[in-house]
Design a protein around this motif. Structure first.
Motif, mmCIF file in Angstrom:
data_model
loop_
_atom_site.group_PDB
_atom_site.id
_atom_site.type_symbol
_atom_site.label_atom_id
_atom_site.label_comp_id
_atom_site.label_asym_id
_atom_site.label_seq_id
_atom_site.Cartn_x
_atom_site.Cartn_y
_atom_site.Cartn_z
ATOM 1 N N THR A 54 0.738 -1.236 -0.005
ATOM 2 C CA THR A 54 -0.042 0.206 -0.016
ATOM 3 C C THR A 54 0.762 1.262 -0.026
ATOM 4 N N LEU A 111 2.491 1.622 -3.465
ATOM 5 C CA LEU A 111 1.775 2.091 -4.298
ATOM 6 C C LEU A 111 1.283 3.447 -4.390
ATOM 7 N N ALA A 112 0.976 3.905 -3.248
ATOM 8 C CA ALA A 112 0.548 5.292 -3.039
ATOM 9 C C ALA A 112 2.010 6.256 -3.296
ATOM 10 N N LEU A 145 4.373 5.510 -5.361
ATOM 11 C CA LEU A 145 4.457 5.614 -6.898
ATOM 12 C C LEU A 145 3.344 6.256 -7.385
ATOM 13 N N TYR A 146 2.103 6.276 -6.882
ATOM 14 C CA TYR A 146 1.298 7.063 -7.827
ATOM 15 C C TYR A 146 1.461 8.672 -7.336
ATOM 16 N N SER A 147 1.957 9.015 -6.285
ATOM 17 C CA SER A 147 2.056 10.334 -5.946
ATOM 18 C C SER A 147 3.380 10.805 -6.778
ATOM 19 N N CYS A 164 4.287 9.874 -9.721
ATOM 20 C CA CYS A 164 3.823 9.934 -11.094
ATOM 21 C C CYS A 164 2.991 11.054 -11.227
ATOM 22 N N SER A 165 1.959 11.315 -10.396
ATOM 23 C CA SER A 165 1.162 12.652 -10.425
ATOM 24 C C SER A 165 2.007 13.922 -10.041
ATOM 25 N N SER A 183 3.744 14.581 -13.574
ATOM 26 C CA SER A 183 2.715 15.023 -14.527
ATOM 27 C C SER A 183 2.430 16.359 -14.541
ATOM 28 N N LEU A 197 -3.107 11.928 0.080
ATOM 29 C CA LEU A 197 -3.562 10.473 -0.552
ATOM 30 C C LEU A 197 -4.365 9.716 0.259
ATOM 31 N N PHE A 224 -5.559 2.069 -2.243
ATOM 32 C CA PHE A 224 -4.529 1.451 -2.708
ATOM 33 C C PHE A 224 -4.321 0.134 -1.933
#
Length: 207
Positions: A105, A108-109, A111-113, A115-116, A119, A191, A196
Motif C-alpha cells: 500500500t 503503490l501510494a 509511486l502514484y504520488s 507519477c502525479s 505529470s 492521498l 491502494f
C-alpha cells in the motif's frame, strides 16, 4: 454455493470498496464500516477450522495495524482498515494478506504520488510556469519536482508546502496540519490509502 474462502474475499473486497469511496470523498471513514465487515469476517470463523497459519497471519496483520495507529505513521482509519482486513482475510494461498498489503500500500501510494507530481510539473514546465515565484537552489527544485506540485483548482485535500518563495518539505506524517483549500502555491497531496489497499488485495487475489 460459495465456500468460506470465497465469502471472505467478497467481504474483504466489499469492505475496502465501501471504505475507499468515503476515503476518497471525505478522507475519513466511519468506524461502523469496520464493525460491520470485520464482524462478518469474524463470524465466518464459526464455519471453518482455524489453523496455526491463520492465527499467525491474523495476529501479524492486527499488530501492524495497531503499530500504524500508535505511531501515527498513517491515519487511524488506515490502521483500522488493516486490522479489519487481517480479521476478514488473514491469508490467501498461504500468503499473509495483512503483511503484504502493509508493504504494497505505501509503495503503490508513493509511486502514484511520484507519477502525479511529475505529470503536473511537466505540464507546468511545458506551459512556462514551473516554479514561478520560487527562489530555491537547483537541488531543492529537483526534489520538489518529484514530491510537490502547484495546487490545482479541483484539489481539496492538500497541505501547503510553500512559505513565501521557499519550499517547505514535510518529512514526518502530517497529522496536525490542516487542509488548505484557499492556498495557491506548492502543495503535497493527502492521498487516500484505503483505495491502494483495495488494489493491493486485488493484485494478491489475481496474481
Amino acid at each position: 454455493m460459495y465456500d468460506i474462502e470465497s465469502l471472505r474475499q467478497i467481504v474483504a473486497l466489499s469492505m475496502l470498496s465501501v471504505a475507499s469511496y468515503f476515503d476518497i470523498k471525505k478522507r475519513e471513514v466511519n468506524d461502523i464500516v469496520w464493525i460491520i465487515f470485520g464482524g462478518t469476517g469474524s463470524m465466518l470463523y464459526l464455519f471453518e477450522p482455524i489453523g496455526f497459519i491463520t492465527v499467525l497471519y491474523l495476529g501479524i496483520g492486527i499488530v501492524i495495524g495497531i503499530v500504524w495507529i500508535l505511531t501515527r505513521a498513517f491515519g487511524q482509519a488506515d490502521g483500522l482498515a488493516l486490522i479489519a482486513l487481517a480479521i476478514t482475510l488473514p491469508a490467501h494461498e498461504k500468503l499473509p494478506v495483512g503483511l503484504i498489503v502493509s508493504i504494497a500500500t505505501p509503495f503503490l501510494a508513493a509511486l502514484y504520488s511520484l507519477c502525479s507530481n511529475m505529470s503536473y510539473n511537466t505540464s507546468d514546465l511545458l506551459h512556462g510556469r514551473l516554479f514561478l515565484g520560487v527562489c530555491e537552489k537547483l537541488h531543492r527544485k529537483a526534489f520538489a519536482f518529484l514530491v510537490l506540485h502547484r495546487k490545482r483548482i479541483h484539489e481539496r485535500f492538500v497541505f501547503p508546502a510553500q512559505n513565501a518563495d521557499k519550499f517547505v518539505f514535510h518529512f514526518r506524517p502530517k497529522i496536525d496540519l490542516e487542509f488548505s483549500n484557499d492556498f495557491h502555491g506548492y502543495v503535497t497531496s493527502a492521498l487516500p490509502l484505503i483505495p491502494f489497499m483495495l488494489v493491493s488485495v486485488i493484485l494478491i487475489l489475481l496474481l
